[in-house]
Write a protein that holds these residues in place. Structure first.
Motif, PDB file in Angstrom:
ATOM      1  N   ALA A 116      36.476  40.094  37.438  1.00 36.53           N
ATOM      2  CA  ALA A 116      37.391  40.884  38.264  1.00 36.53           C
ATOM      3  C   ALA A 116      38.623  40.084  38.640  1.00 36.53           C
ATOM      4  O   ALA A 116      39.733  40.635  38.717  1.00 36.53           O
ATOM      5  N   SER A 117      38.472  38.786  38.869  1.00 35.78           N
ATOM      6  CA  SER A 117      39.631  37.961  39.226  1.00 35.78           C
ATOM      7  C   SER A 117      40.625  37.891  38.072  1.00 35.78           C
ATOM      8  O   SER A 117      41.843  37.910  38.290  1.00 35.78           O
ATOM      9  N   LEU A 118      40.109  37.823  36.848  1.00 36.06           N
ATOM     10  CA  LEU A 118      41.006  37.833  35.684  1.00 36.06           C
ATOM     11  C   LEU A 118      41.686  39.195  35.546  1.00 36.06           C
ATOM     12  O   LEU A 118      42.880  39.273  35.221  1.00 36.06           O
ATOM     13  N   ALA A 119      40.924  40.265  35.774  1.00 31.32           N
ATOM     14  CA  ALA A 119      41.521  41.594  35.730  1.00 31.32           C
ATOM     15  C   ALA A 119      42.564  41.762  36.826  1.00 31.32           C
ATOM     16  O   ALA A 119      43.611  42.393  36.614  1.00 31.32           O
ATOM     17  N   ALA A 120      42.299  41.172  37.992  1.00 32.57           N
ATOM     18  CA  ALA A 120      43.271  41.238  39.088  1.00 32.57           C
ATOM     19  C   ALA A 120      44.542  40.481  38.717  1.00 32.57           C
ATOM     20  O   ALA A 120      45.658  40.953  38.963  1.00 32.57           O
ATOM     21  N   ALA A 121      44.375  39.288  38.131  1.00 33.80           N
ATOM     22  CA  ALA A 121      45.542  38.509  37.715  1.00 33.80           C
ATOM     23  C   ALA A 121      46.370  39.286  36.700  1.00 33.80           C
ATOM     24  O   ALA A 121      47.612  39.304  36.776  1.00 33.80           O
ATOM     25  N   SER A 160      38.244  40.050  44.860  1.00 33.67           N
ATOM     26  CA  SER A 160      38.792  40.065  43.499  1.00 33.67           C
ATOM     27  C   SER A 160      38.640  41.437  42.860  1.00 33.67           C
ATOM     28  O   SER A 160      39.565  41.946  42.210  1.00 33.67           O
ATOM     29  N   LEU A 161      37.470  42.040  43.044  1.00 27.48           N
ATOM     30  CA  LEU A 161      37.236  43.370  42.474  1.00 27.48           C
ATOM     31  C   LEU A 161      38.203  44.381  43.071  1.00 27.48           C
ATOM     32  O   LEU A 161      38.808  45.187  42.351  1.00 27.48           O
ATOM     33  N   PHE A 162      38.364  44.338  44.386  1.00 29.52           N
ATOM     34  CA  PHE A 162      39.270  45.273  45.023  1.00 29.52           C
ATOM     35  C   PHE A 162      40.704  45.057  44.560  1.00 29.52           C
ATOM     36  O   PHE A 162      41.428  46.025  44.265  1.00 29.52           O
ATOM     37  N   ALA A 164      41.796  43.841  41.787  1.00 32.72           N
ATOM     38  CA  ALA A 164      41.958  44.318  40.411  1.00 32.72           C
ATOM     39  C   ALA A 164      42.153  45.828  40.382  1.00 32.72           C
ATOM     40  O   ALA A 164      43.078  46.343  39.723  1.00 32.72           O
ATOM     41  N   LEU A 165      41.312  46.553  41.091  1.00 27.84           N
ATOM     42  CA  LEU A 165      41.423  48.015  41.113  1.00 27.84           C
ATOM     43  C   LEU A 165      42.729  48.457  41.758  1.00 27.84           C
ATOM     44  O   LEU A 165      43.395  49.375  41.279  1.00 27.84           O
ATOM     45  N   ALA A 166      43.110  47.781  42.845  1.00 24.01           N
ATOM     46  CA  ALA A 166      44.342  48.143  43.540  1.00 24.01           C
ATOM     47  C   ALA A 166      45.564  47.875  42.668  1.00 24.01           C
ATOM     48  O   ALA A 166      46.468  48.716  42.567  1.00 24.01           O
ATOM     49  N   ALA A 167      45.603  46.705  42.025  1.00 23.36           N
ATOM     50  CA  ALA A 167      46.769  46.344  41.217  1.00 23.36           C
ATOM     51  C   ALA A 167      46.956  47.320  40.059  1.00 23.36           C
ATOM     52  O   ALA A 167      48.083  47.785  39.798  1.00 23.36           O
ATOM     53  N   THR A 191      34.939  50.077  47.289  1.00 25.35           N
ATOM     54  CA  THR A 191      34.815  48.624  47.277  1.00 25.35           C
ATOM     55  C   THR A 191      35.018  48.004  48.643  1.00 25.35           C
ATOM     56  O   THR A 191      34.262  47.118  49.059  1.00 25.35           O
ATOM     57  N   ARG A 192      36.054  48.443  49.351  1.00 22.59           N
ATOM     58  CA  ARG A 192      36.358  47.898  50.671  1.00 22.59           C
ATOM     59  C   ARG A 192      36.988  48.992  51.532  1.00 22.59           C
ATOM     60  O   ARG A 192      37.629  49.916  51.000  1.00 22.59           O
ATOM     61  N   PRO A 193      36.863  48.876  52.866  1.00 21.26           N
ATOM     62  CA  PRO A 193      37.508  49.877  53.734  1.00 21.26           C
ATOM     63  C   PRO A 193      39.015  49.949  53.533  1.00 21.26           C
ATOM     64  O   PRO A 193      39.616  51.007  53.718  1.00 21.26           O
TER      65      PRO A 193
END
Length: 417
Positions: A116-121, A160-162, A164-167, A191-193
């Motif tokens: 997820a961190s790579l996907a976020a990057a 990291s997961l959040f 990635a999805l947000a970006a 994933t998060r509030p």
């Protein structure tokens, strides 16, 4: 860039190749951070891997993955810490990966966060590249990697997961892929509030696009427009290409509406489910958060916390640092407004920042709660992109070393509860 009716260009060949410098730079920074953590932890006879995967919130996520919801801890002061405070997507992915590979839930959480961190990057690069160009995209990714609490990106946490999805949801909004944006916002809301920030961005983009489309319909068509932020000339807006599996037979004009409808379903669905499970109704999730002493008070508790730091020495230095840090966040946001960042990015980063600073949660968590607010880094990324390569490399390299050392010290100390 301010036009939200950005055309959806045909996917450029070699998209991964274009993002490769950013991803390689990001991976290098994360390896440096993990190496520093391993050395520091080894010197203190601790396990770096345990710090990453089996402490604080990662234990709660692994417990949900293993047995579902229903666990709670009652503290002597009467507080109730319930696992219902933790949104389900990360533990769900941990459970799935563990079932497929036979890995432990801790191992699965680490792998999910790593990927997820790579996907976020990549998502951060895509957004910054779309707005300011590839060089600024690389700088934005590196700045996100070298944040003082960047080590959290390698933990079995949901940041990291959040991110990635947000970006990628924000990128989908900027490129007119409304259904994709809504679907990713839905997942971010599981994933998060703070998934509410992504919902707000999708809704802002859809409404603004609708208004501008109506305005453009009354204007002369076919003319090019100039990007107000960078003076880049762009082609006229085109109709977004639609994911056929989701939008076959659907009028393109309805796609923003469908995206808006999808976006809040994740967060709303989980919150309503918690309310039903606890018997607290639609606001039941707020009762769960109250058990953790979490809530939204407009920043009152945080202001009192900072003020208390200023009453004695040397804690006054920490209080002064907090004031400077908040001031820097405000300055970066104002700079983004002046540079005419896309409205969706301003809405998203503003909402993430407001929710982090104005919550009454544990104050040591606030730096990591700000990790998803990556658009705040874009003014710095643009400045680095305009500087000489050697100077930018020295700055990022120096900060990366400092971040790695701080992350190792931090996780071996108070850590990021």
């Amino acid at each position: 860039m301010t036009d939200l009716a950005t055309p959806v260009a045909v996917a450029r060949p070699g998209a991964l190749r274009r993002a490769a410098p950013a991803l390689l730079g990001y991976a290098s920074v994360r390896v440096l951070g993990l190496l520093a953590l391993a050395l520091w932890s080894g010197a203190r006879d601790k396990s770096a891997y345990t710090l990453l995967t089996a402490r604080w919130d990662s234990l709660w996520y692994a417990r949900v993955a293993a047995g579902g919801y229903g666990y709670e801890v009652r503290l002597p002061n009467g507080d109730v810490h319930s696992d219902l405070a933790f949104f389900p997507l990360l533990p769900g992915l941990e459970r799935l990966l563990a079932a497929v590979t036979g890995a432990s839930y801790a191992d699965a959480g680490f792998v999910v966060s790593l990927l997820a961190s790579l996907a976020a990057a990549w998502g951060i690069f895509a957004v910054a590249d779309h707005v300011y160009g590839a060089r600024a995209g690389v700088c934005a990714v590196l700045l996100w990697a070298v944040l003082p609490v960047g080590i959290v990106q390698s933990m079995a946490y949901s940041e990291s997961l959040f991110t990635a999805l947000a970006a990628w949801s924000l990128y989908a909004v900027l490129t007119g892929r409304w259904v994709t944006a809504g679907a990713l916002a839905l997942l971010a809301g599981l994933t998060r509030p703070v998934g509410l920030a992504v919902v707000a961005a999708v809704w802002t983009g859809a409404v603004t696009s609708f208004v501008r489309t109506r305005s453009a319909g009354a204007a002369t068509g076919g003319a090019t427009r100039t990007d107000g932020a960078l003076g880049v000339t762009r082609a006229p807006a085109l109709t977004a290409r639609l994911p056929s599996a989701l939008t076959a037979g659907l009028s393109p004009s309805l796609c923003p509406v469908l995206g808006m409808l999808l976006a809040p379903l994740g967060a709303a669905g989980y919150v309503l489910w918690v309310g039903h499970r606890t018997g607290g109704g639609p606001l039941g999730y707020l009762d769960v958060q109250a058990g953790w002493r979490n809530g939204f008070d407009g920043g009152y508790a945080f202001a009192r916390f900072v003020a208390a730091k200023l009453t004695s020495f040397p804690s006054a230095l920490a209080g002064l640092a907090l004031i400077i840090g908040v001031g820097l966040l405000v300055r970066l946001y104002v700079t983004g407004v002046r540079q005419r960042q896309p409205l969706v990015l301003l809405v998203y980063s503003g909402t993430v920042t407001a929710l982090a600073l104005c919550a009454s949660s544990y104050f040591g968590s606030k730096p990591r709660l700000l990790l998803p607010a990556f658009p705040l880094l874009l003014p710095l990324a643009l400045a680095l992109a305009r500087a000489r390569v050697t100077r930018s490399a020295l700055v990022v390299g120096g900060v990366a070393v400092a971040s790695a050392v701080y992350g190792a010290f931090w996780l071996n100390g108070s850590g990021p509860p």
